[in-house]
Design an enzyme around this catalytic site. Sequence first.
Site, PDB file in Angstrom:
ATOM      1  N   GLY A 140      33.080  63.453  29.627  1.00 18.65           N
ATOM      2  CA  GLY A 140      33.160  61.989  29.764  1.00 18.65           C
ATOM      3  C   GLY A 140      32.535  61.408  28.599  1.00 18.65           C
ATOM      4  N   GLU A 141      31.938  62.040  27.503  1.00 14.46           N
ATOM      5  CA  GLU A 141      31.384  61.572  26.314  1.00 14.46           C
ATOM      6  C   GLU A 141      32.443  61.254  25.479  1.00 14.46           C
ATOM      7  OE1 GLU A 141      27.822  63.713  25.010  1.00 14.46           O
ATOM      8  OE2 GLU A 141      26.955  63.210  26.824  1.00 14.46           O
ATOM      9  N   ARG A 164      31.357  35.391  32.109  1.00 18.68           N
ATOM     10  CA  ARG A 164      31.185  34.844  33.269  1.00 18.68           C
ATOM     11  C   ARG A 164      29.824  34.907  34.194  1.00 18.68           C
ATOM     12  NH1 ARG A 164      37.157  36.185  35.685  1.00 18.68           N
ATOM     13  NH2 ARG A 164      36.748  37.820  34.240  1.00 18.68           N
ATOM     14  N   GLN A 165      29.421  35.823  33.859  1.00 17.34           N
ATOM     15  CA  GLN A 165      27.993  36.021  34.544  1.00 17.34           C
ATOM     16  C   GLN A 165      26.892  35.589  33.611  1.00 17.34           C
ATOM     17  OE1 GLN A 165      27.483  38.144  37.975  1.00 17.34           O
ATOM     18  NE2 GLN A 165      25.361  37.410  37.702  1.00 17.34           N
ATOM     19  N   HIS A 210      35.012  32.243  28.206  1.00 17.69           N
ATOM     20  CA  HIS A 210      34.637  31.650  29.339  1.00 17.69           C
ATOM     21  C   HIS A 210      33.185  31.079  29.722  1.00 17.69           C
ATOM     22  CE1 HIS A 210      35.520  30.116  33.591  1.00 17.69           C
ATOM     23  NE2 HIS A 210      34.553  30.196  33.824  1.00 17.69           N
ATOM     24  N   ASP A 245      40.756  24.306  38.604  1.00 18.31           N
ATOM     25  CA  ASP A 245      39.308  23.939  39.128  1.00 18.31           C
ATOM     26  C   ASP A 245      38.572  23.207  38.043  1.00 18.31           C
ATOM     27  OD1 ASP A 245      38.593  25.878  36.939  1.00 18.31           O
ATOM     28  OD2 ASP A 245      38.416  27.390  38.179  1.00 18.31           O
ATOM     29  N   LYS A 275      38.720  23.757  43.445  1.00 17.33           N
ATOM     30  CA  LYS A 275      38.375  25.218  44.020  1.00 17.33           C
ATOM     31  C   LYS A 275      37.278  25.573  44.542  1.00 17.33           C
ATOM     32  CE  LYS A 275      38.212  28.893  41.002  1.00 17.33           C
ATOM     33  NZ  LYS A 275      39.013  29.636  39.812  1.00 17.33           N
ATOM     34  N   ASP A 298      45.209  28.040  32.843  1.00 19.09           N
ATOM     35  CA  ASP A 298      43.699  28.448  33.155  1.00 19.09           C
ATOM     36  C   ASP A 298      43.468  29.365  31.828  1.00 19.09           C
ATOM     37  OD1 ASP A 298      41.350  28.675  34.264  1.00 19.09           O
ATOM     38  OD2 ASP A 298      42.219  29.771  36.028  1.00 19.09           O
TER      39      ASP A 298
HETATM   40  C1  R5P Z   1      37.153  30.793  36.525  1.00 20.35           C
HETATM   41  O1  R5P Z   1      36.569  29.658  36.736  1.00 20.35           O
HETATM   42  C2  R5P Z   1      38.475  31.016  35.744  1.00 20.35           C
HETATM   43  O2  R5P Z   1      38.717  29.860  35.000  1.00 20.35           O
HETATM   44  C3  R5P Z   1      39.650  31.485  36.442  1.00 20.35           C
HETATM   45  O3  R5P Z   1      39.978  30.445  36.860  1.00 20.35           O
HETATM   46  C4  R5P Z   1      39.347  32.780  37.206  1.00 20.35           C
HETATM   47  O4  R5P Z   1      38.477  33.565  36.496  1.00 20.35           O
HETATM   48  C5  R5P Z   1      40.646  33.404  37.717  1.00 20.35           C
HETATM   49  O5  R5P Z   1      40.076  34.309  38.459  1.00 20.35           O
HETATM   50  P1  R5P Z   1      41.420  34.933  39.702  1.00 20.35           P
HETATM   51  O6  R5P Z   1      42.528  35.149  39.068  1.00 20.35           O
HETATM   52  O7  R5P Z   1      40.811  36.181  40.086  1.00 20.35           O
HETATM   53  O8  R5P Z   1      41.357  33.736  40.702  1.00 20.35           O
END
Ligand code: R5P
Length: 298
Positions: A38-39, A93-94, A126, A170, A193, A220
């Site tokens: 796995g390396e 995102r995190q 993001h 969203d 959303k 998006d």
């Molecule tokens: C979230 O805020 C992003 O802009 C996307 O809407 C999100 O990551 C999409 O994720 P999924 O396709 O799993 O709904």
Amino acid sequence: MRGAVVAAMPGEEAPAQRLAALLGAALAPVEVHHFPDGESRVRALDAARTTVVYCSLNRPNEKLIELAFAAAALRDLGAERLVLAAPYLCYMRQDKAFRLGEAVSQRVIGGLLAQSFDRIVTIEPHLHRVRSLSDVFPGREATALSAAPLLAAMIRRDGAVANGLIVGPDRESRRWTEALAAALGAEFIVLDKTRRGDGEVSITVDEDAPIAGRRAYLVDDVASTGGTLAAAARLLAAKGAASIEAVVVHALCSGADLDRLRGAGLARLRSTDSVAHATNAIEVAPLLASALAQEGAL
Ligand code: R5P
């Protein structure tokens, strides 16, 4: 950038070649061997004083360690300035611990990449609570490119602007949905959303939103599971949209997700090639090249 090198991580040879050609740089593949335990063994074949490393960071866990090895190998070969071209940047995102004890992975990955690279160039990262990409990469140059002009040009070519309605799924998407609609001179709306789980969202819209009879373009930054687009498409269909399609920057979703999207009434999904995907319709190489053209060849 003549005299510079674009080093392609495995699987990235085709988009890296497109970028190298636009920059007048040489392409140098990075070889990776996976040992039975796995390396990984990583070997860079060529470097210049300024070297661009091309690696889109979808499915990132294994790529990240190999990228760090590649950067070290390129420095050993004489690279003085390493630029990471990562059209898709992972773990953005995190950006906070949503629950006590969670790692803030955006901060960790930012620190990791900052150790290896002098500059990071990416497309539509993001960013939510963190406003600037520079905040993610302490002490390093960071460039976040907007894909809005590319997406706008494609929608314009469809010739659908007059009856077109740009739809952000969203509130987080408002800023760039608005930018895209402005570039097109088209009307836009933003949906509301609520996320309930990884692939599960519910979406609502104002009662008086002008959807009936319109050619709706969902836009998006990322389609991960496609759950957001599917819920939005169902809602637009229920509100009488004449047609529904979607354009995203980064398509990460699987074949099964694409089937679900078709079932939800989405006629077509198109994406940039920031991540290699069946829905790719727009090349990002010119956008990356415009940001990298000033890098010295040296
Ligand atoms: C979230 O805020 C992003 O802009 C996307 O809407 C999100 O990551 C999409 O994720 P999924 O396709 O799993 O709904």
